[in-house]
Write a protein that holds these residues in place. Structure first.
Motif, PDB file in Angstrom:
ATOM      1  N   VAL A 173       5.384   0.834  -4.134  1.00 26.14           N
ATOM      2  CA  VAL A 173       5.299   1.810  -3.036  1.00 26.14           C
ATOM      3  C   VAL A 173       3.998   1.589  -2.259  1.00 26.14           C
ATOM      4  N   LEU A 174       2.908   1.375  -2.991  1.00 29.30           N
ATOM      5  CA  LEU A 174       1.606   1.132  -2.356  1.00 29.30           C
ATOM      6  C   LEU A 174       1.688  -0.066  -1.412  1.00 29.30           C
ATOM      7  N   ASP A 175       2.267  -1.164  -1.895  1.00 31.45           N
ATOM      8  CA  ASP A 175       2.301  -2.366  -1.055  1.00 31.45           C
ATOM      9  C   ASP A 175       3.365  -2.293   0.049  1.00 31.45           C
ATOM     10  N   ALA A 176       4.311  -1.368  -0.110  1.00 35.13           N
ATOM     11  CA  ALA A 176       5.250  -1.144   1.000  1.00 35.13           C
ATOM     12  C   ALA A 176       4.521  -0.490   2.182  1.00 35.13           C
ATOM     13  N   LEU A 177       3.428   0.216   1.884  1.00 33.16           N
ATOM     14  CA  LEU A 177       2.698   0.957   2.929  1.00 33.16           C
ATOM     15  C   LEU A 177       1.327   0.358   3.224  1.00 33.16           C
ATOM     16  N   ASN A 178       1.065  -0.816   2.624  1.00 36.43           N
ATOM     17  CA  ASN A 178      -0.278  -1.411   2.695  1.00 36.43           C
ATOM     18  C   ASN A 178      -0.464  -2.213   3.990  1.00 36.43           C
ATOM     19  N   PHE A 179      -0.572  -1.491   5.102  1.00 34.45           N
ATOM     20  CA  PHE A 179      -0.763  -2.172   6.396  1.00 34.45           C
ATOM     21  C   PHE A 179      -1.397  -1.249   7.429  1.00 34.45           C
ATOM     22  N   CYS A 180      -2.089  -1.858   8.341  1.00 32.49           N
ATOM     23  CA  CYS A 180      -2.529  -1.249   9.615  1.00 32.49           C
ATOM     24  C   CYS A 180      -3.154   0.149   9.484  1.00 32.49           C
ATOM     25  N   PHE A 181      -4.330   0.187   8.907  1.00 28.32           N
ATOM     26  CA  PHE A 181      -5.046   1.461   8.785  1.00 28.32           C
ATOM     27  C   PHE A 181      -6.001   1.681   9.960  1.00 28.32           C
ATOM     28  N   TRP A 182      -6.411   0.579  10.600  1.00 27.72           N
ATOM     29  CA  TRP A 182      -7.510   0.641  11.569  1.00 27.72           C
ATOM     30  C   TRP A 182      -7.309   1.564  12.767  1.00 27.72           C
ATOM     31  N   PRO A 183      -6.050   1.859  13.232  1.00 29.17           N
ATOM     32  CA  PRO A 183      -5.982   2.728  14.416  1.00 29.17           C
ATOM     33  C   PRO A 183      -6.602   4.107  14.181  1.00 29.17           C
ATOM     34  N   ASP A 184      -6.690   4.537  12.913  1.00 26.48           N
ATOM     35  CA  ASP A 184      -7.385   5.790  12.593  1.00 26.48           C
ATOM     36  C   ASP A 184      -8.697   5.404  11.912  1.00 26.48           C
ATOM     37  N   LYS A 185      -9.793   5.645  12.613  1.00 34.97           N
ATOM     38  CA  LYS A 185     -11.109   5.171  12.124  1.00 34.97           C
ATOM     39  C   LYS A 185     -11.435   5.634  10.714  1.00 34.97           C
ATOM     40  N   GLU A 186     -10.911   6.802  10.331  1.00 34.25           N
ATOM     41  CA  GLU A 186     -11.271   7.327   9.015  1.00 34.25           C
ATOM     42  C   GLU A 186     -10.307   6.934   7.904  1.00 34.25           C
ATOM     43  N   LEU A 187      -9.204   6.341   8.297  1.00 35.01           N
ATOM     44  CA  LEU A 187      -8.225   5.951   7.281  1.00 35.01           C
ATOM     45  C   LEU A 187      -8.575   4.567   6.740  1.00 35.01           C
ATOM     46  N   SER A 188      -8.188   4.310   5.497  1.00 39.39           N
ATOM     47  CA  SER A 188      -8.438   2.982   4.922  1.00 39.39           C
ATOM     48  C   SER A 188      -7.443   2.771   3.779  1.00 39.39           C
ATOM     49  N   TYR A 189      -7.413   1.554   3.289  1.00 40.00           N
ATOM     50  CA  TYR A 189      -6.573   1.233   2.132  1.00 40.00           C
ATOM     51  C   TYR A 189      -6.898   2.158   0.960  1.00 40.00           C
ATOM     52  N   ASP A 190      -8.189   2.422   0.750  1.00 40.92           N
ATOM     53  CA  ASP A 190      -8.616   3.259  -0.380  1.00 40.92           C
ATOM     54  C   ASP A 190      -7.965   4.639  -0.345  1.00 40.92           C
ATOM     55  N   LYS A 191      -7.865   5.194   0.867  1.00 42.13           N
ATOM     56  CA  LYS A 191      -7.285   6.544   0.992  1.00 42.13           C
ATOM     57  C   LYS A 191      -5.810   6.498   0.608  1.00 42.13           C
ATOM     58  N   LEU A 192      -5.131   5.428   0.979  1.00 43.09           N
ATOM     59  CA  LEU A 192      -3.711   5.292   0.623  1.00 43.09           C
ATOM     60  C   LEU A 192      -3.570   5.146  -0.888  1.00 43.09           C
ATOM     61  N   ALA A 193      -4.339   4.219  -1.479  1.00 37.85           N
ATOM     62  CA  ALA A 193      -4.205   3.951  -2.921  1.00 37.85           C
ATOM     63  C   ALA A 193      -4.550   5.195  -3.741  1.00 37.85           C
ATOM     64  N   SER A 194      -5.614   5.897  -3.366  1.00 36.08           N
ATOM     65  CA  SER A 194      -5.993   7.060  -4.171  1.00 36.08           C
ATOM     66  C   SER A 194      -5.083   8.245  -3.881  1.00 36.08           C
ATOM     67  N   GLY A 195      -4.605   8.359  -2.626  1.00 38.82           N
ATOM     68  CA  GLY A 195      -3.678   9.455  -2.294  1.00 38.82           C
ATOM     69  C   GLY A 195      -2.367   9.317  -3.065  1.00 38.82           C
ATOM     70  N   LEU A 196      -1.847   8.103  -3.141  1.00 38.48           N
ATOM     71  CA  LEU A 196      -0.595   7.884  -3.887  1.00 38.48           C
ATOM     72  C   LEU A 196      -0.831   8.079  -5.387  1.00 38.48           C
ATOM     73  N   ASN A 197      -2.008   7.697  -5.842  1.00 38.18           N
ATOM     74  CA  ASN A 197      -2.377   7.909  -7.249  1.00 38.18           C
ATOM     75  C   ASN A 197      -2.361   9.415  -7.580  1.00 38.18           C
ATOM     76  N   ASP A 198      -3.021  10.220  -6.739  1.00 40.23           N
ATOM     77  CA  ASP A 198      -3.048  11.680  -6.967  1.00 40.23           C
ATOM     78  C   ASP A 198      -1.634  12.255  -6.948  1.00 40.23           C
ATOM     79  N   ALA A 199      -0.822  11.763  -6.003  1.00 41.59           N
ATOM     80  CA  ALA A 199       0.546  12.286  -5.886  1.00 41.59           C
ATOM     81  C   ALA A 199       1.321  12.045  -7.177  1.00 41.59           C
ATOM     82  N   LEU A 200       1.132  10.869  -7.759  1.00 40.31           N
ATOM     83  CA  LEU A 200       1.846  10.524  -8.980  1.00 40.31           C
ATOM     84  C   LEU A 200       1.305  11.302 -10.187  1.00 40.31           C
TER      85      LEU A 200
END
Ligand SMILES: Nc1nc2c(c(CN[C@H]3C=C[C@H](O)[C@@H]3O)cn2[C@@H]2O[C@H](COP(=O)(O)O)[C@@H](O)[C@H]2O)c(=O)[nH]1
Length: 306
Positions: A61-88
């Motif tokens: 799931v992480l790698d299905a969504l692992n792309f293009c964070f830069w349009p939001d200056k505050e978003l990053s890969y880390d936020k995705l990985a840790s957000g999905l971790n918390d969700a699980l």
């Protein structure tokens, strides 16, 4: 990944916007003396891991969504990985195949605790649905079954993913040739290998066949190291933060020349210093170097592939 290696080498031979500078590669290899700084997988301490099939589902799931964070200056890969971790951690069934098919944009945002629409949010939701549906249809709902079918081969795994999931089909046509990059499919294989430390679901005898993951960080780091050189026009586009269209010659050259340059680096480390390193290890070293620099200027392409 022979098709990635040979097609990117072809691009590097005929490229006009990006040049691979061999003297830059020699300098870097000389400086590090073939000892690339060891970077641990999950050096950030942000990924879910329970040593079992749920970790495989999480990584897919992480790698299905692992792309293009830069349009939001505050978003990053880390936020995705840790957000999905918390969700699980909150809900072990959050990534069940039937649930993946039902998420909406606002629900995904809520899951990641992100206060505004995500970049390319509709595509992210569509890709989650695609993953849920195809996992259910062909793999009993579980990414771990997909991995089990590959006989511990990273090459088979990448091929199987690309065959079943259109969202992972990261290839383009350049000067009439099909160029394969497979960034997210290959990073999934590397994430399995890294997370499970080459054991269990991470046992992949041919991990050495995987190339680097052509994203927007590694090309910028290779340029900084003097390994990639850009044409004046491309350099000014990137410096002005102007977007580069997906599938343009510039974009394909940036990505393909990065893959090729690191393959050459790996060959030089082997022939000059006699050390065998994996492209996956070189990638993690280069990538971790890049993300530590807040002001790293990278190319900007709206893409679902990286
Ligand atoms: N080449 C390469 N690209 C990678 C990764 C990773 C994460 N790998 C994990 C695996 C083990 C580690 O512990 C890492 O956590 C993400 N990316 C890409 O970077 C960009 C994100 O940048 P920013 O917007 O600044 O967060 C975006 O294109 C994303 O797809 C990698 O390893 N290699």
């Amino acid at each position: 990944m022979e098709e990635v290696r040979s097609s990117t080498a072809w691009v590097a031979r005929v490229a006009t916007h990006v040049i691979v500078d061999y003297s830059g590669i020699e300098k870097v290899v000389g400086n590090i003396q073939g000892s690339i700084p060891k970077v641990e997988w999950d050096f950030e301490g942000i990924h879910y891991f329970d040593n079992g099939p749920l970790t495989v589902q999480y990584l897919f799931v992480l790698d299905a969504l692992n792309f293009c964070f830069w349009p939001d200056k505050e978003l990053s890969y880390d936020k995705l990985a840790s957000g999905l971790n918390d969700a699980l951690l909150n809900d072990k069934s959050a990534f069940d195949a039937d649930r993946l098919q039902k998420y909406t944009g606002p629900q995904l945002r809520e899951m990641l605790k992100w206060p505004r629409p995500l970049p390319l949010e509709d595509e992210r939701v569509r890709l989650l649905h695609e993953v849920g549906l195809e996992l259910e249809r062909s793999f009993g709902g579980k990414a771990s079954n997909l991995v089990d079918l590959c006989g511990k081969s990273a090459v088979k795994l990448v091929t199987l993913i690309a065959r079943h999931f259109p969202g992972f089909q990261d290839h383009s046509v350049y000067k009439g040739h099909q160029i394969f990059l497979y960034k997210r499919a290959q990073i999934f294989a590397a994430d399995l290998w890294g997370a499970f430390k080459g054991q269990g679901y991470g046992e992949l005898y041919d991990i050495g066949a995987v190339t680097i993951f052509a994203d927007y960080i590694v090309p910028a780091v290779l340029r900084q190291l003097g390994i990639l050189k850009y044409s004046a026009a491309l350099a000014s586009t990137i410096e002005a933060n102007n977007e580069i269209g997906p599938g343009t010659e510039e974009e394909i050259e940036l990505r393909a020349c990065s893959v090729y340059a690191v393959e050459k680096m790996r060959e030089l480390i082997s022939s000059k210093i006699g050390k065998q390193v994996l492209s996956v290890e070189l990638d993690l070293w280069l990538w971790s170097r890049g993300i530590q620099q807040l002001s790293l200027q990278h190319h900007r392409t709206l893409s679902i592939y990286y």
